[in-house]
Structures are given as C-alpha cells and as structure tokens.
Design a protein around this motif. Structure first.
Motif, PDB file in Angstrom:
ATOM      1  N   UNK A  10       0.806  -1.204   0.000  1.00  0.00           N
ATOM      2  CA  UNK A  10       0.000   0.000   0.000  1.00  0.00           C
ATOM      3  C   UNK A  10       0.842   1.258   0.000  1.00  0.00           C
ATOM      4  N   UNK A  59       3.145   2.848  -5.384  1.00  0.00           N
ATOM      5  CA  UNK A  59       2.758   2.179  -6.619  1.00  0.00           C
ATOM      6  C   UNK A  59       3.981   1.722  -7.384  1.00  0.00           C
ATOM      7  N   UNK A  64     -21.869  -8.703  -0.159  1.00  0.00           N
ATOM      8  CA  UNK A  64     -22.077  -7.326   0.235  1.00  0.00           C
ATOM      9  C   UNK A  64     -23.393  -6.776  -0.282  1.00  0.00           C
ATOM     10  N   UNK A  85     -25.431   2.003   2.775  1.00  0.00           N
ATOM     11  CA  UNK A  85     -24.216   2.820   2.843  1.00  0.00           C
ATOM     12  C   UNK A  85     -23.022   2.086   2.262  1.00  0.00           C
ATOM     13  N   UNK A 142     -16.686   3.205  -5.052  1.00  0.00           N
ATOM     14  CA  UNK A 142     -15.348   2.642  -5.107  1.00  0.00           C
ATOM     15  C   UNK A 142     -15.089   2.015  -6.451  1.00  0.00           C
ATOM     16  N   UNK A 187     -12.037   2.490  -8.544  1.00  0.00           N
ATOM     17  CA  UNK A 187     -11.157   1.366  -8.796  1.00  0.00           C
ATOM     18  C   UNK A 187     -10.866   1.252 -10.278  1.00  0.00           C
ATOM     19  N   UNK A 197      -8.243   3.544 -10.909  1.00  0.00           N
ATOM     20  CA  UNK A 197      -6.991   3.038 -10.342  1.00  0.00           C
ATOM     21  C   UNK A 197      -6.494   1.844 -11.133  1.00  0.00           C
ATOM     22  N   UNK A 232      -3.375  -6.000  -5.337  1.00  0.00           N
ATOM     23  CA  UNK A 232      -3.456  -4.682  -5.926  1.00  0.00           C
ATOM     24  C   UNK A 232      -4.832  -4.058  -5.728  1.00  0.00           C
ATOM     25  N   UNK A 233      -5.870  -4.843  -5.921  1.00  0.00           N
ATOM     26  CA  UNK A 233      -7.204  -4.264  -5.982  1.00  0.00           C
ATOM     27  C   UNK A 233      -8.085  -4.581  -4.787  1.00  0.00           C
ATOM     28  N   UNK A 236      -8.737  -6.225  -0.689  1.00  0.00           N
ATOM     29  CA  UNK A 236      -8.199  -6.615   0.600  1.00  0.00           C
ATOM     30  C   UNK A 236      -7.889  -8.105   0.524  1.00  0.00           C
ATOM     31  N   UNK A 250      -9.517 -10.023   5.049  1.00  0.00           N
ATOM     32  CA  UNK A 250     -10.953  -9.763   4.938  1.00  0.00           C
ATOM     33  C   UNK A 250     -11.706 -10.628   5.941  1.00  0.00           C
TER      34      UNK A 250
END
Lengths: 199, 204
Positions: A35, A38, A97, A103, A111, A115, A118, A142-143, A145, A150
C-alpha cells in the motif's frame, strides 16, 4: 518549521510489539508494504516520466509496450480478458455485500468507479507478474483486501458486535428496537459469511 | 496501551514520516468502520465504541470512556469516521513507537482534541488524563509544563504545545542517532574481535 522529510526512522520501528518473529509477518508485509507505493515495477524513473506529457497525462503507451515487452497499455487493460477473469474469481466475494445496508453498497459503487480509474496503474503492475506463479494473489493484493485479512476483519467485527449485543440486551432489553436491529444485522453478516463459504 | 496482536488494526501500516494511513489503508478502514456501523448512521455510539476499543486494545473501561468523550467533540454521543480515523492513527503511532513524530506532525489536531473546553489552552490535569495515549510519563509531563509554560498561567496554549512537540521530536531523533551509533560501535567491536581471532588462528 517542518522536519526534513528525508530523515527516515530506523528500521526497528517497523516491528510491532515485542519484536519477536511472527509467522504472520509475511502476509502483513505483503499487504502493508503494497500500500505504500505504486512504484513496484523497478523501472527507472526517467523511463516512466518520458511517457507523460507536461500535464502529467500518459502518452505513447505503445512505445512503453515495445520497450517492456511483458507490459500492456493502460487503456488496453480494461478490455483485456485477464481482468475479467479476475473479476469473475473475486465476484463471489462481492456478492455477500449486496445484502448489506445501503451505505456500504453505495460506497462500493463509488469505489468501483474509483477502482476503474486506479485499475490502469494497478493492472500494469499485475501484468508485470504475468508469469509469476501467484498471479491471482498479486492481483488481489493490488485491488482487493487480501482474503485472510478480509476474513479477519469480518470475524473481528462479529465478535465485537456480539459483545455489543449482550450489552444492549442487558442495558435496554431484548425487545428494544435497537437490540433487534443489532441482532438482525449480526444474523445478516453470519448468513453472508455462510453463503460465501458454501460457494 | 497496546494493540491486540493479530487484530485487524495491527495489520495496518502508518507512514513513518507523516504518521498517516495510506489511501488503501483508509479504504479498508472505511470498510471496517461500516461493518461496525450497525444502525446505518455512519457513526459508532458509545456502546459499540467501547466494545471495539476493548476488543482491540488493553485499555480499561475508564480510559475508553474518556477517549470517547475526547473524540465526541460535538457531544452528540456518537463518533464519526473522522474521529475514528484519528483514533486509529494515534493507536498505530503508539504501537509503532512514533508518538513524538505523530505529535510533531499533527500538533494542531491533537491540541484541539486535548482542549476539551475549547478555550485554546490545555491544563496539566487534562493532559495527565490523556498522557497514556502518547506514552508520556507523569514526571515528563510535569516537567513539560514547567519548561514550556512560558506565559506562566499553568496552561499550555498552542504555541507552547507546538514548542514542546518540536523539542520532543528533537530529543527523539538524538536518541535514535545515539542508538544507531551505539549499534555501529558494537558491530565494529564484534568485527574487530573476529579479525583478532582470525589473526591468532593464522599464527598459531
């Protein structure tokens, strides 16, 4: 008056707790150090910078591709089948999810657009590990968790919420709407976890 | 104050220079916060906050309560993600022995947190109450007030507090430097010892 940012603290401050060797350090190092920056490509800075115009917009990607045969263009990454395969692999993770409160769902939608933005930089680093044996793992790094983290996050949250539920019951009673809401929430998380495990 | 080994926060990483989380770490922290946001209000009430902090640290009930009071700067009985984030940064700074660095880099927000009554001054009693967050010893804090209370009102204003953080940071860096020199010296002595052994073996 700010301190010179070039003064770096000694490596000993990296170690937490008693400083004993911990087998989980490997996972933590992979997650946490990934993290920080890059620039994991080990490319000379000049080689990267020459591909950006004055406004900092990346140009002439094909030239970069020719110089570094194993890397693909940022724009091409979105159309590449490889990211789709990754998305398919990680899709079961996202499904739990969908049943959660609005929320987090909204946050995930927000995101997703972030993403995608990103993705170019993250996918190029993924492409760099194309021939690495742990491709899926690095893509996840990279993308997403990492899966172990998790799971740890969810399990920890569940433990905390179960303790909170006991407090709610003793403090405001079982029939209070907040207690019932918390109970439903916990049941929802457990159900999503079980669904995830069964897939 | 210690973070529980192997807890989720324990795996997060604080930037050593700026004492903040990276964007990616913040992203996962948001996810974690939302998991705990049971009632969908983007906040944690005092019960949820207590159980969270009790689970991930070794803080006592009284300490958790005063931390909550400190963070609940609007006195609404709930804390939002901003407050949660700064708390996590404080916890991680403490865990990684970056307290001086953190105080130096974020002197203003820390001062505002400790300024419970909003008078732009911090009393010694208040600071003593929260010194466990920054690993400051009682005697050290007493000396701090004696040395940096320039105005002599038994309170620290922001400039005095900032001076303290600069001084503390300077002392910390000198300590680090001294430790590095000591280690280098030990290494040199060890190498000299090994060289001497080799010479002795060579001749005998």
């Amino acid at each position: 008056m700010e301190e010179n940012p070039s003064k770096v603290l000694p490596e000993s401050s990296d170690h937490r707790g008693s400083g004993k060797v911990n087998p989980s350090n490997d996972i933590r190092d992979l997650w946490t150090t990934a993290t920080l920056s890059e620039s994991q490509l080990n490319l000379p800075l000049s080689e990267v910078c020459e591909n950006f115009d004055e406004e900092g917009i990346y140009v002439d990607k094909t030239q970069w591709y020719r110089h570094n045969g194993s890397w693909e263009d940022d724009e091409e990454d979105e159309g590449n089948s490889y990211p789709e395969e990754l998305d398919e692999q990680t899709l079961p993770e996202q499904e739990p999810h969908q049943g959660s409160s609005t929320e987090p769902h909204v946050a995930e939608n927000g995101d997703d657009s972030k993403m995608k933005a990103e993705k170019p930089s993250s996918m190029t680093s993924v492409e760099g590990f194309m021939h690495s044996p742990h491709l899926a793992y690095w893509a996840e790094q990279q993308n997403r968790l990492p899966l172990p983290l998790r799971e740890l996050m969810k399990n920890e949250a569940l433990e905390i919420l179960n303790k909170a539920l006991r407090s709610y019951r003793s403090g405001i009673g079982r029939e209070h709407f907040l207690t019932k809401e918390l109970q439903r929430y916990i049941d929802g998380i457990k159900k999503r976890q079980d669904t995830g495990q069964n897939v | 104050m210690k973070l529980k080994t192997g807890s989720f926060l324990w795996y997060l990483y604080l930037d050593k220079v700026y004492c903040l989380l990276s964007v990616r770490n913040v992203k996962v922290l948001v996810e974690y916060f939302h998991l705990l946001d049971v009632h969908g209000k983007n906040t944690l009430n005092d019960v949820l906050f207590y159980h969270f902090l009790h689970h991930v640290t070794d803080l006592k009930k009284k300490q958790i309560k005063i931390v909550f009071d400190m963070l609940d700067w609007n006195a609404v009985g709930e804390i939002g993600f901003d407050q949660f984030y700064i708390l996590v940064c404080i916890l991680l700074a403490h865990q990684n022995h970056l307290e001086e660095q953190f105080l130096y880099r974020h002197s203003r927000p820390v001062f505002d947190l400790l300024d419970l009554d909003g008078e732009q001054r911090i009393g010694e009693a208040t600071f003593q109450m929260y010194r466990f967050l920054f690993n400051i010893h009682k005697q050290e804090l007493t000396e701090l007030f004696h040395e940096f209370d320039i105005t002599g009102d038994q309170l620290l204003n922001y400039k005095e507090f900032k001076l303290y953080t600069i001084f503390s940071m300077d002392k910390y860096q000198k300590r680090q430097q001294a430790e590095r020199e000591r280690e280098n010296l030990q290494l040199k002595n060890q190498n000299k010892g090994k060289d001497k052994e080799k010479i002795e073996l060579f001749f005998f």
